[in-house]
Scaffold this active site. Sequence first.
Site, mmCIF file in Angstrom:
data_model
loop_
_atom_site.group_PDB
_atom_site.id
_atom_site.type_symbol
_atom_site.label_atom_id
_atom_site.label_comp_id
_atom_site.label_asym_id
_atom_site.label_seq_id
_atom_site.Cartn_x
_atom_site.Cartn_y
_atom_site.Cartn_z
ATOM 1 N N GLU A 1 0.825 -1.215 0.000
ATOM 2 C CA GLU A 1 0.000 0.000 0.000
ATOM 3 C C GLU A 1 0.858 1.264 0.000
ATOM 4 O O GLU A 1 0.504 2.283 0.572
ATOM 5 C CB GLU A 1 -0.967 0.026 1.191
ATOM 6 C CG GLU A 1 -1.859 -1.180 1.305
ATOM 7 C CD GLU A 1 -2.584 -1.510 0.016
ATOM 8 O OE1 GLU A 1 -2.840 -0.589 -0.789
ATOM 9 O OE2 GLU A 1 -2.878 -2.696 -0.210
ATOM 10 N N GLY A 2 1.984 1.187 -0.700
ATOM 11 C CA GLY A 2 2.933 2.294 -0.722
ATOM 12 C C GLY A 2 3.950 2.110 0.377
ATOM 13 O O GLY A 2 3.613 2.152 1.565
#
Length: 560
Positions: free
Chosen positions: A422-423
């Site tokens: 998610e980054g």
Amino acid sequence: MPYRAPAGDIQFILDHVVPLAPVSGTARFSEATPDLAEAILTEAAKLCDTVLAPVQRNGDLTPARLENGVVRTSPGFAEAFDAIRDGGWVSVCAPAEYGGMGLPQCLNMAIHDMMSGACLSLQLSPLMTQGQIEALDHHASDELKALYLPKLISGEWAGTMNLTEAQAGSDVGALRTKAEPNGDGTYAITGQKIFISWGDSDLTGNICHLVLARLPGAAAGTKGISLFMAPKFIPDADGNPGEANAIKVVSLEHKMGLHGSPTCVMAYEGATGWMVGEAGKGMAAMFTMMNNARLGVAMQGIGVAEAACQAATEYAAERQQFGAIIGHADVRRMLVGMRADVFAARSIALACAQAIDMGSATEDADWVARAAFLTPIAKAFGTETGMRVSETAMQVHGGMGFIEETGVAQFYRDVRVTAIYEGTNGIQAMDLVGRKLADGGEAAYRILEEIEAGAEAARGALPDLAEEVWAAAETLREATEWMVSQAPQDRQAGGAPYLRAFARVLGAHFHLRAAMADAGRQALAAYYIRRTLPQHASDLAEARDGADTVFALSPEALGL
């Protein structure tokens, strides 16, 4: 040691530290009364303690497996997921018009905190589905909403997101998956995706994939990407799973941890899909899901940290080495530090959830900006807390922490990926000092003013602690002013330590609030403010050093 969901600690935070009251005071969330919130936390804790926690080790010791193209889940996962579905836990914050409860993210994220501590591998499934529900609610056509949302919200179907390709990780714009128009409003999707959490399973009747792909002639980079819904089984005229779509699970990734969560390599071989949102606006739609997931991932780190902290404390109380090791100063230092970090990270994440709720309920620009600013801090600090506390729990166990039979190593192996997906946390830091400071630091300054006001209010009762928090906020203000004035590369070089410092100061602020509300919390607050908060100074010294030191060594000097 059996896991105990921290409903009481969460309830205290929502009552006194990051209050739920402003959220429930809005028209949108008026049903989230104190009695309802307490009942939900209590029931979620029972689910986690009695149903999810008992299957935690099953996922690690008997991983999900791929058999004849179908993923078979770990023993007990199906029954545990049934309890999640039948209890309506997927529907907590989903829109009421499609069968959801419409409750605030404060409560939903508190539930994910407890679920993550109980069984992170299984928690990933409802988290992914909830993110997809939000993306569809904001971007899909009415027809797609009517077909998919009720099934997803009920837990009858599950959702995934398909971004990553082998050559396109964080550089999503480099993806090669194609979507060719079929001439009937559908698209033929062809390409391969990797790292797809819960890309297939035997838990639900259908699995709904949100897939990023490029239309013919689309622009290069992210501007040419569109988003598509491609279900495992194409719904028939009655909305039930029909013929199998041209989607194949190629393999399951062999991972360091999270063995109970099947991470799939997915092949789309002319699969039928429907566009979600506008052509070329796929990244905007997918970011709705990703932002939801980023806070959920923060809760994953915090939940695992809680479980690791509990395990270490129980072991230290029982382990005899010249008396119980919990009486040894260094062991006590580790245990108190773990507990203090968990409280800080949990409060930050719930503050982010509160801001999201207030922003959605009031559409006030300051709340929206606050939520955006806190999201990268919550994600990075929550997951780093998960890693740090899990590692420390292994240290408390000594040699037994390195032995798999004790189960403590699983915490670290499972939580390690949360800092990546998610980054990555580096991307979170660059987002914080880039886009989130693009307002000239206004959102940051509003938070710092709140911290200083809290410290001023505490001077009468806790003068020494209040002074430390106030001074730290001033130092952070000066560093923020410096950051705002710098070129992008200098900001990015100091982004990670700046984020960490901001989290430390926020954590001290919330500890101080807790100490003011309950004298029994003063000792933990004093530990954090006196021993952990001072680390913000060295973090900010690093943050303000700029990029020259980072780039002083050439790639050759680094060993190429």
